[in-house]
Write a protein that holds these residues in place. Structure first.
Motif, short mmCIF file in Angstrom:
data_model
loop_
_atom_site.label_atom_id
_atom_site.label_comp_id
_atom_site.label_asym_id
_atom_site.label_seq_id
_atom_site.Cartn_x
_atom_site.Cartn_y
_atom_site.Cartn_z
N LYS A 169 7.07 6.97 -0.39
CA LYS A 169 6.00 7.32 0.44
C LYS A 169 5.34 5.90 0.95
CE LYS A 169 4.44 11.71 -0.78
NZ LYS A 169 4.26 12.21 0.54
N ARG A 170 5.19 4.99 0.12
CA ARG A 170 4.53 3.69 0.48
C ARG A 170 5.26 3.09 1.55
NH1 ARG A 170 3.07 3.56 -5.14
NH2 ARG A 170 5.12 2.54 -5.63
N THR A 171 6.68 2.92 1.30
CA THR A 171 7.36 2.55 2.44
C THR A 171 7.73 3.04 3.83
OG1 THR A 171 9.17 1.76 0.64
CG2 THR A 171 9.95 1.65 2.96
N VAL A 172 7.69 4.34 3.66
CA VAL A 172 7.42 5.21 4.91
C VAL A 172 6.23 4.62 5.78
CG1 VAL A 172 7.77 7.22 5.96
CG2 VAL A 172 9.15 6.87 4.36
N GLY A 173 5.13 4.56 4.76
CA GLY A 173 3.77 4.58 5.28
C GLY A 173 3.81 3.15 6.13
N ARG A 174 4.33 2.27 5.30
CA ARG A 174 4.36 0.85 6.05
C ARG A 174 5.09 0.96 7.54
NH1 ARG A 174 5.96 -0.93 0.69
NH2 ARG A 174 3.68 -1.80 -0.53
#
Length: 306
Positions: A169-174
């Motif tokens: 989720k954090r990677t996709v958020g970036r």
């Protein structure tokens, strides 16, 4: 006798076609439209990539949240069957009735170690951890299971994939944030291009604007002419660029990206189509507002100089 001829109303064949107050310059219009099409194409690709990455994240997160694994640290291969059976008994009592449990064989568990150990065959007496996969919509009671495993003398590791899901989720958020920043930068570029084109148009059509001022036209009336022209040009350019991006994304979706960031069906394409239409409208509004602002400033400056 000479017959009188009514010349007050010209025939339709002789009527001149209505002309715009700001005549277009084909060579300048084509160049500016090309720039807008390229910017809209890049903006549309950034939007499609961000939406595709977000959809992919949702699918992966849903899959991860509905599955868990229990690794049993086998002490010796002779104890594998007994330890795996004991772990399965505990899981059967703790899991809901609709849960599905799959035990991997020693060979299947060994294949999971290939990324770290390579394709070299493992010795038969090497204890390979046992793996049990659980598919259930209900979250595993990890603390209770660990207590029961300990009481049964089993060393286990329970992985509900929550850590990996959070990292995903954090990677996709970036990635989504990167797409939004890129859209913002392209919007700034479109604003600058529209302002430059408006100022160039004011300078090139100074004589026409002077006549309009002499005829009593206000700055607002003249600015609206440039706003309308810029909005039409921005919407056409954005429409062409968005259509090109949609065609490219459709072709990408037919390839390996179909199951990843590409479209998986009609629903994905329809929702992204609505987003692209909104992008084209936003593009036109940006061009129109920046053209109006530039025109009003330039006209006010010219009046102060006069």
């Amino acid at each position: 006798m000479i017959e009188a001829t009514d010349i007050s109303a010209p025939t339709p064949a002789k009527m001149a076609a209505p002309q715009t107050l700001l005549p277009a310059r084909p060579e300048q219009g084509r160049a500016l439209l090309t720039v807008l099409v390229v910017m809209a194409f890049l903006a549309a690709l950034a939007l499609l990539f961000a939406r595709g990455a977000d959809r992919l994240s949702d699918r992966w997160t849903a899959q991860l949240s509905s599955s868990s694994t229990v690794q049993i640290l086998i002490m010796t291969e002779a104890e594998r069957f007994a330890q795996m059976s004991a772990a399965q008994d505990i899981l059967i009592r703790a899991l809901p009735n609709d849960a599905r449990m799959t035990s991997l064989s020693r060979a299947e568990s060994a294949r999971l170690l290939r990324p770290w150990l390579g394709d070299t065959g493992l010795p038969d007496d090497l204890p390979v951890p046992g793996v049990i996969r659980i598919d259930s919509e209900v979250r595993l009671p990890a603390e209770s299971l660990e207590t029961q495993f300990e009481a049964a003398g089993l060393r286990t590791v329970i992985d509900d994939h929550s850590r990996f899901s959070g990292q995903l989720k954090r990677t996709v958020g970036r990635l989504v944030l990167f797409g939004i920043v890129l859209l913002g930068l392209i919007g700034l570029a479109a604003t600058a291009v529209s302002m430059f084109a408006t100022r160039a148009g004011l300078a090139a059509q100074r004589d026409i604007i002077h006549v309009l001022v002499q005829a009593g036209a206000t700055d607002g009336f003249i600015a609206r002419l440039f706003v309308t022209q810029a909005a039409r040009r921005g919407f056409i350019g954005a429409g062409i660029g968005a259509a090109m991006a949609a065609v490219l994304w459709f072709l990408i979706s037919l390839g390996p990206a179909r199951g990843s960031v590409g479209w998986r069906g009609l629903t994905d394409g329809a929702l992204d189509g609505v987003a692209l239409i909104c992008l084209a409208i936003l593009f036109a509004l940006i061009c129109a507002s920046s053209a109006g602002w530039a025109a009003m400033r330039q006209l006010a400056y010219e009046r102060r100089r006069a």
